[in-house]
Scaffold this motif. Structure first.
Motif, mmCIF file in Angstrom:
data_model
loop_
_atom_site.group_PDB
_atom_site.id
_atom_site.type_symbol
_atom_site.label_atom_id
_atom_site.label_comp_id
_atom_site.label_asym_id
_atom_site.label_seq_id
_atom_site.Cartn_x
_atom_site.Cartn_y
_atom_site.Cartn_z
ATOM 1 N N UNK A 46 0.712 -0.991 -0.215
ATOM 2 C CA UNK A 46 -0.112 0.022 -0.162
ATOM 3 C C UNK A 46 1.001 1.330 -0.367
ATOM 4 N N UNK A 47 0.508 1.931 -0.848
ATOM 5 C CA UNK A 47 1.864 3.147 -0.605
ATOM 6 C C UNK A 47 0.416 4.155 -1.279
ATOM 7 N N UNK A 48 0.838 5.959 -0.383
ATOM 8 C CA UNK A 48 0.301 7.332 -1.145
ATOM 9 C C UNK A 48 -0.282 7.140 0.024
ATOM 10 N N UNK A 85 6.881 7.402 0.657
ATOM 11 C CA UNK A 85 6.291 6.378 -0.219
ATOM 12 C C UNK A 85 4.817 5.856 0.569
ATOM 13 N N UNK A 86 4.944 5.085 1.306
ATOM 14 C CA UNK A 86 3.268 4.653 1.956
ATOM 15 C C UNK A 86 2.777 5.919 2.374
ATOM 16 N N UNK A 87 2.778 6.484 3.216
ATOM 17 C CA UNK A 87 2.193 8.094 3.852
ATOM 18 C C UNK A 87 2.098 8.894 3.116
ATOM 19 N N UNK A 88 1.017 9.955 2.636
ATOM 20 C CA UNK A 88 1.231 10.970 1.368
ATOM 21 C C UNK A 88 0.736 12.105 2.567
ATOM 22 N N UNK A 147 -5.996 -0.553 4.916
ATOM 23 C CA UNK A 147 -5.144 0.710 5.386
ATOM 24 C C UNK A 147 -4.998 1.088 6.524
ATOM 25 N N UNK A 148 -5.892 1.334 7.408
ATOM 26 C CA UNK A 148 -5.089 1.050 8.902
ATOM 27 C C UNK A 148 -4.731 0.656 9.532
ATOM 28 N N UNK A 149 -4.080 -1.097 8.886
ATOM 29 C CA UNK A 149 -3.371 -1.842 9.701
ATOM 30 C C UNK A 149 -1.604 -1.289 9.385
ATOM 31 N N UNK A 150 -1.550 -0.669 8.046
ATOM 32 C CA UNK A 150 -0.657 -0.327 7.221
ATOM 33 C C UNK A 150 -0.301 1.215 7.947
ATOM 34 N N UNK A 151 -0.932 2.335 8.454
ATOM 35 C CA UNK A 151 -0.647 3.846 8.750
ATOM 36 C C UNK A 151 -0.463 3.149 10.289
ATOM 37 N N UNK A 152 -0.784 2.346 10.963
ATOM 38 C CA UNK A 152 -0.472 1.616 12.933
ATOM 39 C C UNK A 152 0.876 1.234 12.292
ATOM 40 N N UNK A 153 1.135 1.174 11.668
ATOM 41 C CA UNK A 153 2.040 -0.124 11.212
ATOM 42 C C UNK A 153 3.520 0.836 11.231
ATOM 43 N N UNK A 154 3.303 1.971 10.356
ATOM 44 C CA UNK A 154 4.170 2.896 9.846
ATOM 45 C C UNK A 154 5.131 3.906 10.807
ATOM 46 N N UNK A 155 3.343 4.513 11.520
ATOM 47 C CA UNK A 155 3.723 4.959 12.929
ATOM 48 C C UNK A 155 4.662 4.472 14.181
ATOM 49 N N UNK A 156 4.243 3.198 13.759
ATOM 50 C CA UNK A 156 4.811 2.466 15.120
ATOM 51 C C UNK A 156 6.619 1.876 14.258
ATOM 52 N N UNK A 325 -10.014 -6.295 -4.777
ATOM 53 C CA UNK A 325 -9.540 -7.525 -3.221
ATOM 54 C C UNK A 325 -8.609 -6.454 -2.717
ATOM 55 N N UNK A 326 -8.164 -5.072 -2.749
ATOM 56 C CA UNK A 326 -7.246 -4.771 -2.526
ATOM 57 C C UNK A 326 -7.640 -2.725 -3.107
ATOM 58 N N UNK A 327 -6.659 -2.487 -1.443
ATOM 59 C CA UNK A 327 -7.249 -0.741 -2.068
ATOM 60 C C UNK A 327 -6.503 0.041 -2.996
ATOM 61 N N UNK A 328 -6.986 0.370 -4.088
ATOM 62 C CA UNK A 328 -6.369 1.501 -4.967
ATOM 63 C C UNK A 328 -5.183 1.540 -4.853
ATOM 64 N N UNK A 329 -4.624 1.902 -3.588
ATOM 65 C CA UNK A 329 -3.399 2.424 -2.996
ATOM 66 C C UNK A 329 -2.216 0.967 -2.898
#
Length: 390
Positions: A46-48, A85-88, A147-156, A325-329
């Motif tokens: 997941x990116x952007x 790259x993951x979080x805009x 998306x939620x999992x990706x955000x929390x992972x990046x912040x952690x 199946x998966x986010x556009x991101x």
């Protein structure tokens, strides 16, 4: 069984491709197209993800111990260590405005650093008082668990990287993590499961697939049997024929949708927050549009075999690029613009917004407009096609 006779039948079957070059090309090129599409879209990271960052932290300008001669700004350091790259990231100075953008679907989350964040961290670190540990607030749209999992992972990970850098600069052992993450949800409540996210997409996809397939095969069959030609010379107008078929397939689509939704509720206990009748309206528009598309595609097929060849050309791009199946991101950035021309994307987006966020017409009006335009264009083009053939 005679080998010669068996081989003769095999030769006869293969020679049919010589007279149907399009089918032969389909047999060769479709597997290549499938592996290319799947290879470039499936399983991407997941990116952007659009994020609003609100930093109320004033940092530590200087200290008497001279441990931080250039000052120490923990919130800023954590933000800089986030994967761009993951979080805009978009800087926002108003926490309420950032949360409003999340509620409006213009951002996936708001990361808010409170006032005195750095000071509270240092106080907790020096006194080992976990009750004074600073908290990072993440106000997130919980309608998409990926998306939620990706955000929390990046912040952690960013917090851990920042603390390791702090340990290295102070020449001390690794600093424990006296920083808490406080998650609050604009939608979903934190308990949204993948099946809740997946079900609206399945409903939309089922309607698209069945409506398009049946329309193509039905019109090819009726043209071969002469039924369509008899309809065209009857007193009925082309628009009456097209709209009549559209209404019939819309009824079938609604029945299918009800069956899928009832099964999903009974067997998987999926979440439906919004108006179910609005969700059915979106399905109706999706069915109208793909019924018109099916009529247009049927004009390029001489038989049922050629008609079926059109289905993968619609099926696979819709599966892979519409966010089913998966986010556009998670789709590579150079392929993401293609998703904007796939009508299923807008149907899935509207269905998820209704069922998971509880949105109404005021929030999904753009998706509805796109689906209406798609239906009007394809059905109007179908009427013109039938007039030309009459």
């Amino acid at each position: 069984m005679r080998l010669g006779r068996t081989l003769a039948f095999s030769r006869r079957a293969l020679l049919q491709f010589r007279h149907d070059r399009r089918t032969f090309a389909f047999v060769l090129l479709m597997p290549l197209l499938m592996i290319l599409i799947f290879g470039y879209t499936f399983g991407g990271d997941v990116k952007g993800i659009t994020i609003e960052v609100v930093n109320y932290d004033t940092g530590l300008l200087s200290d008497s111990s001279h441990l931080f001669p250039d000052g120490f700004f923990l919130a800023r350091n954590i933000t800089q260590n986030l994967d761009q790259d993951v979080l805009f990231l978009h800087t926002n100075t108003d926490g309420e405005n950032a949360q409003q953008l999340v509620r409006e679907g213009k951002a996936w989350a708001a990361i808010i650093f409170p006032l005195n964040f750095t000071q509270n961290f240092l106080s907790s670190l020096l006194t080992s008082d976990v009750t004074s540990s600073p908290k990072i607030e993440i106000y997130v749209d919980g309608s998409n668990p990926t998306i939620v999992a990706a955000i929390v992972k990046e912040v952690t990970q960013s917090i851990q990287t920042t603390l390791k850098e702090l340990s290295a600069s102070l020449n001390i052992t690794d600093v424990d993590m006296p920083i808490a993450i406080d998650q609050t949800y604009a939608y979903g409540g934190g308990d949204t499961r993948f099946i809740d996210y997946f079900a609206p997409g399945v409903v939309s996809f089922a309607i698209m697939m069945v409506t398009t397939m049946i329309t193509i095969i039905l019109f090819v069959n009726e043209r071969r049997n002469g039924t369509l030609q008899r309809l065209l010379v009857s007193p009925a107008s082309e628009s009456e024929i097209v709209v009549g078929y559209a209404l019939a397939f819309a009824v079938i689509g609604i029945i299918q949708s009800i069956v899928v939704l009832v099964a999903a509720i009974l067997f998987f206990d999926i979440t439906i927050v919004g108006n179910i009748f609005l969700a059915l309206l979106v399905i109706l528009l999706l069915a109208f549009g793909h019924q018109g598309l099916g009529i247009l595609l049927s004009a390029g097929a001489k038989n049922e075999l050629q008609a079926i060849q059109f289905i993968p050309l619609i099926l696979f791009p819709s599966i892979l690029l519409a966010g089913l199946f998966w986010p556009i991101e998670s789709i590579p950035s150079y392929l993401q613009p293609l998703s904007y021309v796939i009508p299923l994307r807008y149907g899935i987006d509207a269905e998820r917004s209704i069922m998971l966020r509880g949105w109404g017409v005021g929030e999904i009006w753009f998706d509805i407009v796109i689906l209406v335009l798609f239906a009007v264009l394809t059905l109007s083009a179908s009427v013109l096609l039938l007039k030309r053939k009459n």
